[in-house]
Enzyme design. Sequence first.
Site, PDB file in Angstrom:
ATOM      1  N   ILE A 138       0.834  -1.197   0.000  1.00 38.06           N
ATOM      2  CA  ILE A 138       0.000   0.000   0.000  1.00 38.06           C
ATOM      3  C   ILE A 138       0.871   1.250   0.000  1.00 38.06           C
ATOM      4  O   ILE A 138       2.017   1.232   0.448  1.00 38.06           O
ATOM      5  CB  ILE A 138      -0.991   0.006   1.182  1.00 38.06           C
ATOM      6  CG1 ILE A 138      -0.277  -0.172   2.518  1.00 38.06           C
ATOM      7  CG2 ILE A 138      -2.039  -1.094   0.995  1.00 38.06           C
ATOM      8  CD1 ILE A 138      -1.238  -0.191   3.709  1.00 38.06           C
ATOM      9  N   GLU A 139       0.298   2.335  -0.520  1.00 41.49           N
ATOM     10  CA  GLU A 139       1.101   3.518  -0.825  1.00 41.49           C
ATOM     11  C   GLU A 139       1.719   4.166   0.394  1.00 41.49           C
ATOM     12  O   GLU A 139       2.759   4.817   0.307  1.00 41.49           O
ATOM     13  CB  GLU A 139       0.270   4.540  -1.591  1.00 41.49           C
ATOM     14  CG  GLU A 139      -0.883   5.147  -0.835  1.00 41.49           C
ATOM     15  CD  GLU A 139      -1.722   6.053  -1.731  1.00 41.49           C
ATOM     16  OE1 GLU A 139      -1.687   7.272  -1.509  1.00 41.49           O
ATOM     17  OE2 GLU A 139      -2.400   5.557  -2.650  1.00 41.49           O
ATOM     18  N   GLN A 140       1.118   3.997   1.572  1.00 44.72           N
ATOM     19  CA  GLN A 140       1.695   4.581   2.782  1.00 44.72           C
ATOM     20  C   GLN A 140       2.974   3.861   3.202  1.00 44.72           C
ATOM     21  O   GLN A 140       3.734   4.387   4.014  1.00 44.72           O
ATOM     22  CB  GLN A 140       0.670   4.561   3.918  1.00 44.72           C
ATOM     23  CG  GLN A 140      -0.464   5.561   3.748  1.00 44.72           C
ATOM     24  CD  GLN A 140      -1.512   5.130   2.744  1.00 44.72           C
ATOM     25  OE1 GLN A 140      -1.486   4.003   2.235  1.00 44.72           O
ATOM     26  NE2 GLN A 140      -2.465   6.003   2.455  1.00 44.72           N
ATOM     27  N   SER A 171       7.264   5.917   2.114  1.00 45.22           N
ATOM     28  CA  SER A 171       6.280   6.068   1.052  1.00 45.22           C
ATOM     29  C   SER A 171       6.885   6.504  -0.288  1.00 45.22           C
ATOM     30  O   SER A 171       6.484   5.980  -1.340  1.00 45.22           O
ATOM     31  CB  SER A 171       5.194   7.059   1.500  1.00 45.22           C
ATOM     32  OG  SER A 171       4.051   6.965   0.699  1.00 45.22           O
TER      33      SER A 171
END
Length: 528
Positions: free
Chosen positions: A326-328, A353
Site C-alpha cells: 500500500i502507498e503509505q 512512502s
Amino acid sequence: MSKQTTFEKAAKLIADGAIVSVSSSSGLGCPDAMLAAIGKRFEAEGHPRDITTLHPIAAGDMSGIKGIDHLAKPGLLKKTLCGSYPSGPSSAEPPLIWQMIGSNEVAAYNIPSGILFDMHREAAAKRPGVLTKVGLDTFVDPRHQGCAMNDAASDPVVRIEQFDGEEWLYFPAIAPHVSIIRATTADERGNLTYEHEGAYLGALEQALAARNNGGVVIAQVKRVVENGTLKPHDVRVPGVLVDHIVVDPDQLQTTQTPYDPAISGEIFRPLSTFRTPELNIQKVIARRVAMELRDGWAVNIGFGISANVPRILLEEGQHGKVTWVIEQGAVGGVPLLDFKFGCASNAEAIMPSPHQFIYFQAGGFDASLLSFLQIDRHGCVNVSRLSARPHVTAGAGGFVDITSRAKKVVFSGFFNAGAKLSISDGGLRIDQEGKVKKIVEEVEHISFSGKRAVAQGQDITYVTERCVMKLTPDGLMVTEIAPGVNLERDVLAQSEIPLLIAKDLRTTPQALFGEAHIGLDLTGAANG
C-alpha cells in the site's frame, strides 16, 4: 542544547508567503497540533499570510483530525498542492478547504502523491524538477486540467517537454521554506524514531528539501528522551536535519486510534481476530475481484470495495498467498479498513512512502485493485472529481502513480449509483434501478487513461455487481454477467455507451452469492 520549543513559538517561524510542506496521510502521521497552532496564530495576529502548502498524500480527514482545515482561512492560505484532500459524506457540511476551493479563495492543485514526493527529492538535490510519464492523458496533463482544481489555480505547475525523442510531463521542483513532519520520539538533538507510527511516509525527503534550501524543519513528536538513548538503526530522520521539536503527548497514531501496537509492527495479531465481511453485495464484488489474483503476486489495494479483498483471502484460507503493498508504505500483513485505512497489521516491512511510489510508478508489482466513480467508452476511469459533489471525493492520491504502468488493474464498484440491490436465490436481484449511470460517454475527470492502457498493453478489468468487463482495443467488453441479471435490461440499457459482448459470455459463479466459502484457488485452475 535541547531543540524543544512550544507550539506558539514554532508557529511564529512561518513567515508571510512561506512554502510549507506537511507530512501526513489523512490522520496517519498528521502533525495536527502544529497545524492548529499556525491557525491560532493567524486568528490572533493575522499572520502568517499567503502561505503555500504541500501535502504529498493528505492532511486531516474530518473525523477528529482537522489537518489542512486548521489552515483553511482566507488570507492565511494562498495556494495548496495536495495528493488528496479531506472528504466527507454528501449530507455533511463540506470541509473548510473545499469551501475555499469552491469559492476560489485558494489556488488548489491535485498532484499525484508520488510526483509530489519526487518534487521534494529534486528540490533537496537542487535539481530543476521531475520528468515523468505518470499522468499523461489524465487530469494531470496540461492538455486537460494540468492538476488545477479551480479557476484560481491559474499558474501552471506542469508542462509538456520533449526529451530524447519522447514526450514527458515536467514538474518544476518546489523548495519548501518550512517542513513540518512527525515522529514518535525525539532526543534532545532532534534525532527521530517512529516506533509507534503506522508509516514513515516521506518525512526524510521533506526534511531534506527544506534543510538543503536553507529552510526550517519542525518535528512534532509524542515524547522527548535523553541524548544517546536512541539506537542509531532506529533513527529515520537524523537530528542534523531537525531544527525544532514540539511535543503533543496525545497525538493519535491514526484516525480515531490513540495507539495500536499491531499497526506499528510491535506485535502480531492472531489471524482469527480480523473481522471478515458479512454477506452483502460488496462482499460478492470483493470475492469476484479476488478471483483475478494469483499465488505469489504483489498486489496494491485502494480504498473502497477492494479494501475487503484481503479479508476474502483470510476467510478462504489463502492469507499469505498474496503480498499486499500500500502507498503509505506497508508491505505484507493485513491492510486495515475504515478509519485505519493506509495502515496494516502484521506487516512484513514498512517502506518509506516515496520508495513505495518508485516501485509503483515503474510497474514493479503484479496487480492493483482500485475503485471507480465513472468509466467511459475508452475505458478511462474517474475517481478524483465529481462536480456535483466535489467534497465527497478526495482527489487522486497515489492512484495516478499506481495505475500509470501497472501490469494489471482491477477496478471495482457498482454499475449504477443509488440502485437498491439484494441477494436472492443464489444471484443478484435489482429491487430498484439506480438513477445515476456510471458507465458514461466521457468521464468528467480522467484519473486513469484507457487509451494509454491499450497502447501499453495493460490488462484492465472492471468488476461490478451485475457484470465483469474487460478493456479491449475496440472498447469495453462484457465478459461475464451475474446470475439473476438480464443482459439487455440490466446491463446494456443501463450504460450510456454501447458495450461489446464476449462470444464466450460466462455467468459469475453462483457460489459468490452464498454464505459458504467459495473455494478460492489462486493457482488459476478454478478461477478461469
